[in-house]
Design a protein around this motif. Structure first.
Motif, PDB file in Angstrom:
ATOM      1  N   ALA A 194     -13.877 -67.166   5.934  1.00 29.86           N
ATOM      2  CA  ALA A 194     -14.213 -66.852   7.102  1.00 29.86           C
ATOM      3  C   ALA A 194     -15.097 -65.847   7.443  1.00 29.86           C
ATOM      4  N   CYS A 195     -15.339 -65.032   6.689  1.00 27.37           N
ATOM      5  CA  CYS A 195     -16.413 -63.882   6.792  1.00 27.37           C
ATOM      6  C   CYS A 195     -17.761 -64.633   6.806  1.00 27.37           C
ATOM      7  N   MET A 196     -17.876 -65.424   5.454  1.00 23.10           N
ATOM      8  CA  MET A 196     -19.228 -66.022   5.375  1.00 23.10           C
ATOM      9  C   MET A 196     -19.668 -66.923   6.447  1.00 23.10           C
ATOM     10  N   ARG A 197     -18.519 -67.884   6.814  1.00 18.83           N
ATOM     11  CA  ARG A 197     -18.470 -68.892   7.717  1.00 18.83           C
ATOM     12  C   ARG A 197     -19.010 -68.199   9.243  1.00 18.83           C
ATOM     13  N   VAL A 250     -20.647 -71.207  10.947  1.00 23.02           N
ATOM     14  CA  VAL A 250     -20.109 -72.575  10.464  1.00 23.02           C
ATOM     15  C   VAL A 250     -18.608 -72.434  10.671  1.00 23.02           C
ATOM     16  N   HIS A 251     -17.996 -73.523  11.442  1.00 24.83           N
ATOM     17  CA  HIS A 251     -16.733 -73.557  11.863  1.00 24.83           C
ATOM     18  C   HIS A 251     -16.061 -74.384  10.717  1.00 24.83           C
ATOM     19  N   GLU A 252     -14.644 -73.745  10.540  1.00 23.08           N
ATOM     20  CA  GLU A 252     -13.700 -74.461   9.562  1.00 23.08           C
ATOM     21  C   GLU A 252     -13.135 -75.471   9.952  1.00 23.08           C
ATOM     22  N   PRO A 253     -12.931 -76.726   9.269  1.00 21.94           N
ATOM     23  CA  PRO A 253     -12.227 -77.690   9.777  1.00 21.94           C
ATOM     24  C   PRO A 253     -10.876 -77.324   9.784  1.00 21.94           C
ATOM     25  N   VAL A 254     -10.135 -78.139  11.025  1.00 24.31           N
ATOM     26  CA  VAL A 254      -8.575 -77.561  11.146  1.00 24.31           C
ATOM     27  C   VAL A 254      -7.771 -78.860  10.779  1.00 24.31           C
ATOM     28  N   ILE A 282     -14.646 -62.427  13.808  1.00 22.78           N
ATOM     29  CA  ILE A 282     -13.259 -62.895  12.790  1.00 22.78           C
ATOM     30  C   ILE A 282     -11.950 -61.864  13.406  1.00 22.78           C
ATOM     31  N   GLN A 283     -10.902 -62.743  13.474  1.00 25.74           N
ATOM     32  CA  GLN A 283      -9.783 -61.969  13.757  1.00 25.74           C
ATOM     33  C   GLN A 283      -8.588 -62.440  12.962  1.00 25.74           C
ATOM     34  N   LEU A 289     -21.597 -59.905   0.813  1.00 32.06           N
ATOM     35  CA  LEU A 289     -20.977 -61.097   1.133  1.00 32.06           C
ATOM     36  C   LEU A 289     -20.926 -61.503   2.577  1.00 32.06           C
ATOM     37  N   HIS A 290     -21.248 -60.817   3.384  1.00 32.78           N
ATOM     38  CA  HIS A 290     -21.311 -60.804   4.947  1.00 32.78           C
ATOM     39  C   HIS A 290     -22.124 -59.687   5.442  1.00 32.78           C
ATOM     40  N   LYS A 291     -22.936 -59.796   6.591  1.00 32.12           N
ATOM     41  CA  LYS A 291     -23.454 -58.557   7.243  1.00 32.12           C
ATOM     42  C   LYS A 291     -22.694 -58.482   8.583  1.00 32.12           C
ATOM     43  N   LEU A 292     -21.459 -58.737   8.692  1.00 32.13           N
ATOM     44  CA  LEU A 292     -20.765 -58.222   9.787  1.00 32.13           C
ATOM     45  C   LEU A 292     -20.593 -56.902   9.733  1.00 32.13           C
ATOM     46  N   ASP A 293     -20.332 -56.170  10.917  1.00 33.74           N
ATOM     47  CA  ASP A 293     -19.782 -54.840  11.102  1.00 33.74           C
ATOM     48  C   ASP A 293     -18.301 -54.737  10.852  1.00 33.74           C
ATOM     49  N   PRO A 294     -17.802 -54.203   9.733  1.00 34.51           N
ATOM     50  CA  PRO A 294     -16.525 -54.287   9.096  1.00 34.51           C
ATOM     51  C   PRO A 294     -15.636 -53.776  10.136  1.00 34.51           C
TER      52      PRO A 294
END
Length: 464
Positions: free
Chosen positions: A158-161, A166-170, A199-200, A229-234
């Motif tokens: 989820a972090c990488m997407r 990129v949306h995960e298929p449900v 991400i939540q 692995l991701h560049k999101l603010d943790p």
């Protein structure tokens, strides 16, 4: 030869089988009864269940902490039989085990029947979804290593997407395609409209598991970012929401412990929602009975436990509303003196209170120690004593950040709130005491040292 079978290799069951094997088989003393000890579990390996939240967060590699039952049996003189309990014939004193299949669906072991003279049931507990629509389909439980590993991998994905949009298929397992699509679209729209984190993670249940997981996940988000692995603010891009139906988290502990823990979680950036009962879990969403909607890219269900369903099917043994076997103070079942139960699967009276003994690791440990003595009385045709639970307090880990809890009773003669490094040390010592019960103190010290060496050469969380 007295045939003694322990079903369930959790904290209590494995400790009991190990100590029985040491006493009556490996270190047999002259004049001791001849006893054959057998441990039954559906899995080939053991891990201390209170550690599963660390496995889910990636801060513990389960393969370095798992213990193989076959090896433990060889070292301590008992036998191990892999298989899931599926039936019981009390009149013939026989239990039935299901066949064991490999990963490709081929049979490894056939269905078997084992005969016993004394049976101890210690099969633990499983997640209770309380019939909430979508909870079982769209949320993850943390009952097994496999479930914890599945959550960890989905969190990393989820972090990488999220970084690359990129949306995960449900998967469509609850309703029609239109309902799933609308739920996913609503989740994305809600995130944009309210400027929520990219991400939540929603954690349903403010008990020990939910609280400990929320703190561990904050650490995991920081480490995943540090390793690229991701560049999101943790802290701002990865949100964690803890949802509790009661007025406060950790309802089984004292209010001051709950308040201290809430303050620490808020400092870590965890959003705590109390007084909110979950009414539905849908793809990407959690809805509460009050009408609130919480966006959830991942949902973990930690709202309660119940006994495995098989217990209510065991040849008429009485169970309570949670499916636990009703036992007497001797830990014998109400209608069969040859069958004992301990741990989470047993509804054991707690003298002096209107409650049963709580489902905690310390209770299972105390009951295993009690049964070691009680079974010795049974083998020598002596009256059985009654079990008395001693509450030594509770500790909740908040990862490497801190820990909080209360010490009670025989430890200090009263009740005392503890937190910080001392509480963290006390929490870590609980697992080390479990290792000592299985291997002895010298091997526990060596295991602790080996664990420290591994940690010094490995990343702080599992990255793949």
């Amino acid at each position: 030869m007295h045939r003694l079978i322990v079903v369930g290799g959790g904290a209590g069951g494995l400790e009991l089988a190990t100590r029985l094997g040491d006493r009556y088989v490996s270190g047999k003393r002259r004049g001791s009864p001849r006893v054959q000890v057998t441990l039954v579990d559906r899995y080939p390996t053991h891990i201390w269940k209170p550690l599963l939240h660390e496995v889910a967060a990636g801060s513990m590699d389960p393969f370095t902490q798992e213990l193989e039952y076959a090896a433990q049996a060889r070292w301590h003189g008992f036998e191990f039989q892999q298989g899931e309990l599926t039936g019981l014939d009390r009149a013939a004193r026989r239990l039935t085990l299901a066949s064991v299949m490999d990963d490709d669906g081929a049979e490894l072991l056939p269905s078997r029947v084992l005969e016993y003279d004394t049976l101890v049931l210690a099969i633990g507990s499983t997640t209770h979804f309380f019939g909430v629509p979508g909870a079982a389909e769209y949320s993850l439980a943390l009952d097994t290593v496999g479930q914890a590993e599945r959550f960890r991998k989905r969190l990393i994905a989820a972090c990488m997407r999220a970084e690359h949009q990129v949306h995960e298929p449900v998967e469509n397992t609850l309703g029609g395609e239109a309902e799933v699509a609308s739920s996913a679209s609503a989740s994305q729209a809600l995130a944009l409209a309210t400027a929520e984190p990219r991400i939540q993670v929603a954690i349903v249940g403010g008990g020990a598991t939910g609280v400990e997981l929320s703190a561990e996940l904050r650490n995991t988000a920081q480490v995943l970012s540090a390793y690229g692995l991701h560049k999101l603010d943790p802290r701002t891009d990865v949100g964690i929401v803890l949802i509790e139906s009661g007025p406060r988290i950790l309802p089984a502990l004292q209010e001051r412990v709950s308040s201290a823990t809430t303050e620490l979680l808020l400092k870590l950036g965890v959003k705590v929602m109390t007084g909110e009962t979950v009414a539905q879990v849908a793809p990407g969403l959690v809805r509460t009975a009050s009408g609130k909607t919480v966006r959830a890219d991942l949902t973990v269900w930690a709202a309660g436990i119940k006994a495995p369903a098989i217990l209510s099917q065991l040849d008429g043994l009485p169970v309570n509303r949670l499916g636990q076997l009703i036992v007497r103070p001797t830990l014998q079942t109400e209608i069969d003196d040859n069958i004992f139960a301990l741990g989470d699967c047993a509804a054991c009276p707690w003298p002096g209170t209107e409650r049963n003994v709580p489902p905690r690791a310390q209770a299972a440990h105390q009951q295993a120690s009690f049964l070691l003595k009680a079974l010795a009385c049974r083998l020598n045709d002596k009256p059985l004593p009654g079990f008395t639970y001693r509450d030594f307090g509770s500790l909740v880990s908040l990862g490497h950040f801190s820990a909080v809890g209360n010490l009670m009773g025989g430890v200090i003669g009263g009740s005392m709130l503890i937190e910080g490094l001392f509480a963290r040390f006390m929490y870590m010592s609980l697992y080390r005491l479990h290792i000592a019960a299985l291997h002895g103190y010298p091997r526990m010290v060596l295991d602790t040292f080996a664990h420290w060496l591994r940690r010094s050469t490995l990343p702080r969380v599992k990255l793949h």
